[in-house]
Design a protein around this motif. Structure first.
Motif, PDB file in Angstrom:
ATOM      1  N   ILE B 115       1.668  -4.265  -3.586  1.00 45.22           N
ATOM      2  CA  ILE B 115       2.492  -4.132  -4.805  1.00 45.22           C
ATOM      3  C   ILE B 115       1.623  -4.360  -6.049  1.00 45.22           C
ATOM      4  CG2 ILE B 115       4.581  -4.861  -6.019  1.00 45.22           C
ATOM      5  CD1 ILE B 115       5.653  -5.962  -3.372  1.00 45.22           C
ATOM      6  N   ILE B 116       0.718  -5.310  -5.954  1.00 46.38           N
ATOM      7  CA  ILE B 116      -0.165  -5.557  -7.111  1.00 46.38           C
ATOM      8  C   ILE B 116      -1.017  -4.314  -7.393  1.00 46.38           C
ATOM      9  CG2 ILE B 116      -2.124  -6.924  -7.955  1.00 46.38           C
ATOM     10  CD1 ILE B 116      -0.878  -9.348  -6.419  1.00 46.38           C
ATOM     11  N   ALA B 117      -1.521  -3.688  -6.321  1.00 44.34           N
ATOM     12  CA  ALA B 117      -2.284  -2.443  -6.505  1.00 44.34           C
ATOM     13  C   ALA B 117      -1.411  -1.389  -7.190  1.00 44.34           C
ATOM     14  CB  ALA B 117      -2.779  -1.924  -5.157  1.00 44.34           C
ATOM     15  N   GLY B 118      -0.148  -1.358  -6.804  1.00 46.96           N
ATOM     16  CA  GLY B 118       0.787  -0.424  -7.439  1.00 46.96           C
ATOM     17  C   GLY B 118       0.884  -0.675  -8.928  1.00 46.96           C
ATOM     18  N   GLN B 119       0.913  -1.964  -9.307  1.00 48.37           N
ATOM     19  CA  GLN B 119       1.003  -2.308 -10.725  1.00 48.37           C
ATOM     20  C   GLN B 119      -0.274  -1.913 -11.468  1.00 48.37           C
ATOM     21  OE1 GLN B 119       4.116  -3.075 -11.405  1.00 48.37           O
ATOM     22  NE2 GLN B 119       4.162  -2.915  -9.165  1.00 48.37           N
ATOM     23  N   PHE B 220      -6.612  -5.233   0.700  1.00 44.27           N
ATOM     24  CA  PHE B 220      -5.350  -5.537   0.011  1.00 44.27           C
ATOM     25  C   PHE B 220      -4.972  -7.006   0.184  1.00 44.27           C
ATOM     26  CE2 PHE B 220      -4.503  -0.871   0.394  1.00 44.27           C
ATOM     27  CZ  PHE B 220      -4.291  -0.620  -0.968  1.00 44.27           C
ATOM     28  N   CYS B 221      -5.257  -7.555   1.387  1.00 44.66           N
ATOM     29  CA  CYS B 221      -4.876  -8.937   1.666  1.00 44.66           C
ATOM     30  C   CYS B 221      -5.655  -9.928   0.801  1.00 44.66           C
ATOM     31  CB  CYS B 221      -5.081  -9.263   3.138  1.00 44.66           C
ATOM     32  SG  CYS B 221      -3.826  -8.496   4.185  1.00 44.66           S
ATOM     33  N   ALA B 222      -6.806  -9.488   0.324  1.00 40.69           N
ATOM     34  CA  ALA B 222      -7.606 -10.375  -0.531  1.00 40.69           C
ATOM     35  C   ALA B 222      -7.041 -10.439  -1.949  1.00 40.69           C
ATOM     36  CB  ALA B 222      -9.056  -9.900  -0.559  1.00 40.69           C
ATOM     37  N   VAL B 223      -6.234  -9.452  -2.303  1.00 44.56           N
ATOM     38  CA  VAL B 223      -5.785  -9.327  -3.690  1.00 44.56           C
ATOM     39  C   VAL B 223      -4.916 -10.507  -4.158  1.00 44.56           C
ATOM     40  CG1 VAL B 223      -4.416  -7.890  -5.264  1.00 44.56           C
ATOM     41  CG2 VAL B 223      -6.119  -6.842  -3.746  1.00 44.56           C
TER      42      VAL B 223
END
Lengths: 173, 436, 694
Positions: B115-119, B220-223
């Motif tokens: 979701i953060i990547a989406g943002q 992604f899990c590191a984000v």
């Protein structure tokens, strides 16, 4: 073609995941879940998936041959997959595979006459740190010894469900 | 219950919730900093989000090690097409089994990262492409996604922000090639998993030819950790230009194989001895494949290196996907080379000539060679054919097959020679060939 | 114009439009970069890796087929590294490719052979066993040999992108990959055979040709297909006066890459067992073979008698015979037999179209326009079946130029698959849809309107009026059926018009009227079969038929004169777009004579040789050049390429007979007059029927 209500519901869910003009994305999920119920990728299944996703039967056929988990021939009720890739090989994967063949009298991609067990030597299944590993259908078995494999196959042959076979425990939930 | 015991040397960032009861559930996640990073990110601009990721020094955990923040910045700001986030959970590199754990034990961490990547790029839809063999993880993921929808983390109003983000799982069906990002996208679109001509890269024309962020599960899990504690914190965990920790998958001839989260730059020999408990049975170390089967093998005396992208590259191998395969003194390197080539021949998609024909030829040649039917000229031929594939194939699979083979034959030429003249394989125990 | 970019290949400074691929830029400058999968006009694959080149400042070799030229780029195509890459790629290719070249159809014209000869190694280091799969037959005319296949995917793309059929795919993975047909073990497609033409090796071979001969034993004669009006070039492979195959050998015709089943396979009617080889005369109610001189003498005598008493003679010409033959026939009829009763089977209203366009120039579409223009309106025609080449052009324009296609048809047509608007209208009511399309069509920068026989007479005028009112550049194409339907009208094979659409000023009987006439004393039918649909009204009419086969009409004849086929003669034909092209004789007719010669011989026998002139096609063509407007094109030019004619640009002074226009709507798989006698075409049709009923 008719499917169980559960599978129909699943297919509906799949088709809803993708944009309206991109239903073809559901081809592979529908094939693999469809195979679980039908027993193999049949022509009928190909045509049905094509129809529902707007792909042509040829496009679906092209996909079937590409993916190693999609089978045109029916597999056993229990599809026993033994990994012999490098991490498993180093810790007895090859011996485990030989044992599986010896025990069942089956070879690579062969199915027992009663349709109960089929064997496949597979590539890395993602259990390298807990090798050697075996998958029965979608369930993982870690650190499998030849003795455990024997018990597993004996149990399955005796009509037990995998979870009833005390000597080996599947690890995946 | 974890599949292997943790090790005190681990630095648990991504795996810190693995041992919690009901670690899969959103309650556990929320009670342990869950979705706090997203809350922060929702208050940041797209540039700020990308800058934070850049500052973390996070590099792609799939294998290539491309800086993640930079990759995200390639997605065009203005696009008439919808943008997508796609998670590569097609973990298939032999020796690698970490993404499996990340999904199994902490699926919400992945959802939050996505979701953060989406943002970061203004995407409203994400997909998680999970390899077909990980069927149970699709169920895990679906349950977690349902929970996230129920809690308003996913949906038309992400955590009350007014922004949309939708997420769905997607099953593969057995194809290593689909780990290559453009092949994954083809496969996702319901086609054969042949890679695409690049450029354009997925950032510009990815999923449905739309701008797409595509990263590995671990990336992604590191984000969330980056946003929870700041990019600088994450960068500081690792070595220069190699931010954070990494889930290393120790396998092969070690006493304590397992997946361990260690800082980037952790010494390989220490990893084998102190984390993995040393070589099994007190035997001597012969070689290590440091990052999955496509990475050139390191001889024992080459293993005193820091496990980060740059240091392993300096040792002429690759950090790859984190699969550390340890081989003891009794390992037949011809057999290892053969088994790995057999894998690539099986997985070659068939699109380009050098990979399609080269891997098959090498498989046949190595099979014959290992059976004792080799000739001296074959040793040259093995290297030569590999070099004729190297750098000339359509996608990296050809290189992935060629590079380890070149290393095996160059570094262990003596072992290849020991197989000549019909002599039995000197490594009886591992001298087992499997039917294919 | 795109910006020009300067760059260097092999030390030569070259300019090319930005975006040009290195492989194309090199080719245009005479530098060959070898490739298998790259094929101009088809999507990019970068699969074969033959076109790897060195580019300065790039660490790895690059594939020239996907790399656009860049300013200052320095490309090297002939370095040690590049040569080695080509050699080793070919070595890889030969790993599983059987070396059965001595028996392979492709031997001698195989791109893999040529490549290995030019760039490959003289010896192989491969000592393992090759993979084998059995050959498959996918249709009566398409065979696939998997081991020979190099997986360049040209066939898959030619079928999907070029034809819009998508009947071929790829199955399995890796080295086991194979091309597969769309219906399990067989193909259901247009059977165009372009997959065979485009195959660089002998993986796809033709059921009509395989294992028959070696390519170098044949003479390759380029001529024009006679099956429909599109005018595709087909190259006939001739060995010892026998046609061994038809294909699209050099792609130099108007049809470019295209050729359909008929152009490729349906040449074999020429040596059908039922071909008439001797003149026949009705004796005691039965047709008996006679000598040419006897037959001609009889025809001349009868025609002479009837002419001398001003009896009624009707002449029916052909849509298949050459312009020269048509011109010659009408001249003979009008000036020799003093009759204006001359007609042919009219299939499209070209006459009203040219009249409606009077005063304008350049508004008749060429086949090239169908590829280049940006918008198309297709009215009342299933192009993919009836005009497969025109359909191909429009599809190519869509692929390459994003053309907008509008269709107004009774049934679904293939163009609908990519059309921006498709309107269903019953045949004959198509024009009702026009107003709804007006705004969209007016917004197009240019437009080509193609219409079938449902639009005729006032319909054509209405359509042209609509087109001209759009305010955009519009071109038109009146669809006609046969190889020289257009030429027949141009050459005045109708009572009301002389060659070049000049009014004849005389009345005359139409085909229909001739057949119905009770007073018709003689009927001369040249290459047509008007009695197919019904008998001749008058039992007394003396009927002379020139034909290849004993058609329904020939069976009624008093004298049958065996005619040469299009592949046995030279001359010119004019296609649906008015493009004149040359037929080139491929084989010698056995027993038969060309229609031109037969007409000439009858004239000679009637002492009218001076009236009609010599029966050499060149001489007649030269007369056409002088007398038919728009046809003033030197034959030498036609030898190079087709030329569009515009035989009129003023009002056509007389009303033509739209009521007589009727298209047979022969499709790819419905039998035209000639198709009936093609065994290969019939076997394809049969196999389709079987699969449909199965």
């Amino acid at each position: 073609m008719t499917f169980s209500p559960e599978l129909e519901a699943r297919f509906e869910k799949f088709l809803a995941k993708y944009p309206a003009d991109r239903k073809r994305s559901a081809v592979i999920p529908m094939l693999i879940y469809g195979q679980d119920e039908v027993g193999a990728i049949t022509d009928e299944l190909i045509n049905e998936v094509a129809k529902r996703t707007g792909a042509t039967p040829l496009q679906v056929t092209e996909v079937v041959g590409f993916y190693s988990m999609l089978h045109r021939k029916p597999q056993g009720k229990y599809h026993v997959q033994v990994c012999t890739n490098i991490s498993c090989l180093l810790v007895g994967g090859a011996e485990l595979w030989e044992q599986a063949c010896k025990k069942t009298g089956l070879g690579h991609k062969e199915t027992s006459k009663d349709g109960l067990i089929s064997l496949e030597e597979v590539e890395c299944m993602g259990a390298c740190s807990w090798a050697p590993a075996v998958q029965v259908n979608y369930d993982f078995y870690h650190d499998v010894t030849p003795e455990q494999l024997d018990k597993l196959i004996d149990g399955l042959a005796a009509g037990k469900k995998p979870e009833q076979i005390a000597e080996v425990t599947k690890v995946s939930c | 219950m974890l599949y292997n015991q943790p090790n005190p040397l681990e630095v648990k960032v991504l795996s810190r919730r693995f041992t919690l009861p009901n670690s899969q559930s959103i309650e556990t996640y929320l009670a342990n900093d869950g979705y706090k990073a997203l809350e922060k990110a929702l208050g940041m601009t797209q540039d700020q989000i990308i800058d934070e990721v850049k500052a973390s020094g996070l590099r792609g955990r799939g294998g290539a090690g491309f800086p993640t923040g930079l990759k995200w910045s390639f997605v065009p700001r203005q696009s008439p097409k919808p943008k997508y986030i796609v998670v590569n959970a097609d973990e298939s590199e032999p020796g690698t089994c970490k993404d499996r754990l990340l999904i199994e034990y902490d699926p919400h961490q992945l959802i939050e990262g996505v979701i953060i990547a989406g943002q970061a790029v203004g995407a409203e839809q994400g997909y998680i492409y999970i390899r077909g063999e990980y069927r149970y993880l699709i169920d895990v993921m679906d349950r977690a996604i349902d929970e996230a929808y129920a809690r308003g983390v996913l949906g038309d109003n992400v955590m009350g922000s007014g922004r949309k983000f939708h997420l769905a799982s997607h099953s593969g069906a057995g194809a290593y090639e689909c780990g290559e990002e453009s092949a994954l996208l083809e496969s996702f679109e319901g086609k054969r998993g042949n890679p695409r001509i690049r450029p354009p890269f997925p950032a510009v024309a990815g999923c449905y030819q739309s701008p797409t962020i595509l990263n590995n599960v671990e990336t992604f899990c590191a984000v969330p950790a980056i946003f929870l504690n700041g990019g600088a914190y994450f960068a500081g965990l690792g070595s220069p230009k190699n931010g954070g920790t990494r889930l290393f998958c120790l396998s092969g001839h070690v006493n304590k194989p397992g997946v361990y989260e260690l800082p980037m730059g952790f010494n390989l020999m220490r990893m084998i001895n102190e984390v993995g408990g040393g070589v099994r049975g007190g035997k001597k170390l012969k070689a290590v494949i440091p990052g999955g089967s496509s990475c050139p093998v390191l001889k024992a005396d080459e293993c005193d290196i820091a496990m980060d992208y740059d240091s392993v590259a300096a040792a002429k191998s690759m950090l790859g996907s984190g699969g550390v395969v340890v081989m003891d003194e009794d390992t037949c390197m011809v057999n290892a080379a053969l088994r790995i080539m057999k894998f690539y021949a099986h997985e070659s998609c068939g699109w380009c000539i050098p990979c399609r024909e080269g891997t098959t030829w090498l498989k046949k040649l190595l099979t014959r060679f290992h059976e004792g039917m080799g000739q001296r000229s074959d040793i040259v031929l093995i290297g030569d054919l590999s070099k004729n594939m190297l750098g000339r194939t359509f996608c990296p699979l050809g290189d992935a097959a060629a590079m380890p083979t070149i290393a095996f034959v160059e570094k262990f030429k003596d072992e290849f020679e020991a197989h000549l003249d019909g002599k039995p394989c000197p490594y009886e125990k591992s001298n087992r060939m499997v039917a294919a | 114009m795109a910006d020009l970019v300067k760059f260097t290949i092999d030390g030569r400074e070259i300019e090319a439009a930005a975006g040009t691929l290195v492989i194309e830029a090199a080719k245009k400058n005479g530098i060959e970069i070898p490739s298998f999968c790259y094929y101009e006009g088809l999507s990019l694959q970068a699969a074969c890796r033959m076109c790897l080149v060195e580019v300065e400042k790039m660490p790895k070799m690059q594939v020239a087929c996907t790399l656009p030229v860049g300013a200052g780029m320095v490309v090297r195509t002939d370095t040690e590294q590049v040569r080695k890459a080509r050699k080793t790629t070919l070595e890889f290719l030969l790993v599983n490719h059987p070396l059965d070249c001595p028996v392979c159809d492709k031997g001698g014209e195989c791109e893999l052979q040529d490549m290995v000869f030019k760039y490959g190694a003289g010896e192989s280091r491969f000592t393992e066993t090759k993979m084998h799969v059995d050959e498959q037959q996918w249709s009566p005319v398409v065979f696939y040999d998997g081991p020979r296949c190099i997986l360049c995917f040209r066939c898959v793309r030619a079928c999907e992108e070029g034809m819009g059929v998508a009947a071929l795919g790829v199955v399995n993975r890796g080295a086991q990959s194979l091309i597969a047909p769309n219906h399990g073990d067989h193909l259901e497609c247009d059977e165009c055979g372009q997959c065979i033409d485009i195959c660089p090796v002998g993986a796809l071979t033709s059921g009509a040709y395989r294992y028959q001969t070696r390519p170098w034993e044949m003479e390759h004669v380029g001529t024009i297909c006679t099956h429909c009006s599109d005018g595709c070039k087909t190259t006939l492979g001739v060995r010892g006066d026998e046609i061994m195959r038809g294909n699209n050998r050099d792609r130099s015709g108007v049809n470019g890459e295209f050729l359909c089943a008929k152009g490729r396979y349906a040449y074999d009617f020429y040596n059908h067992a039922e071909r008439i080889q001797s003149p026949m005369v009705r004796v005691g109610g039965k047709l008996e073979p006679v000598s040419w001189s006897k037959a001609l003498e009889l025809v001349a005598r009868k025609f002479g008698e009837i002419r001398s008493r001003s009896g009624e003679i009707g002449v029916i010409g052909s849509s298949h015979t050459t312009n020269e033959e048509n011109y010659y026939l009408q001249k003979f009829a009008r000036q020799g037999l003093n009759t204006n009763n001359i007609d042919h089977h009219r299939t499209g209203d070209v006459v009203t179209l040219v009249d409606a366009l009077s005063g304008t120039t350049g508004q008749l579409a060429t086949t090239q326009d169908l590829y280049e223009k940006k918008a198309f309106l297709v009215i009342g025609a299933d192009l993919a079946l009836e005009h497969p080449f025109l359909s191909y052009q429009i599809r190519a324009s869509f692929r390459h130029h994003a053309a907008h296609v509008y269709t107004v048809t009774a049934e679904k047509v293939r163009e609908d698959d990519y059309a921006v608007r498709s309107v269903r209208k019953a045949a004959g009511t198509e024009l009702e849809a026009l107003e709804d399309l007006r705004a969209a069509l007016a917004a197009e920068p240019e437009l080509v309107i193609l219409f079938g026989d449902a639009v005729k007479g006032d319909g054509v005028r209405k359509l042209v009026e609509f087109g001209q009112s759009l305010g955009t550049a519009v071109k038109y194409c009146a669809l006609v059926d046969y190889a020289n339907s257009r030429g027949a009208i141009d050459m005045g094979l109708v009572p009301e018009l002389l060659p070049g659409y000049q009014a004849s000023g005389k009345s005359g009987l139409s085909v229909k009227e001739m057949l119905a006439s009770q007073t018709l004393e003689a009927l001369w039918v040249v290459g047509a079969n008007p009695l197919k649909s019904g008998p001749l009204a008058s039992k007394k009419t003396f009927v002379v038929v020139q034909d290849m086969f004993l058609t329904e009409t020939a069976q009624r004849a008093d004298v049958v004169l065996p005619a040469a086929s299009a592949y046995e003669k030279s001359g010119t034909v004019t296609n649906v777009c008015g493009e004149v092209q040359r037929l080139t004789r491929a084989v010698t007719a056995v027993g038969a004579k060309t229609d031109l010669e037969i007409i000439g011989l009858i004239a000679k026998e009637m002492s009218l040789a001076a009236t009609v002139g010599p029966w050499s096609s060149e001489t007649v063509y030269n007369e056409i050049r002088k007398t038919v407007k728009g046809y003033n094109i030197p034959l030498a030019m036609l030898a190079v390429q087709a030329q569009q004619t515009a035989p009129v640009n003023g009002r056509v002074a007389v009303e033509s007979r739209p009521d007589l226009i009727h298209s047979a709507h022969d499709g790819l798989f419905t039998s035209g007059t000639l198709g009936r006698y093609s065994k290969i075409l019939n076997s394809v049709m049969e196999s389709r029927k079987e699969t449909v009923t199965a």
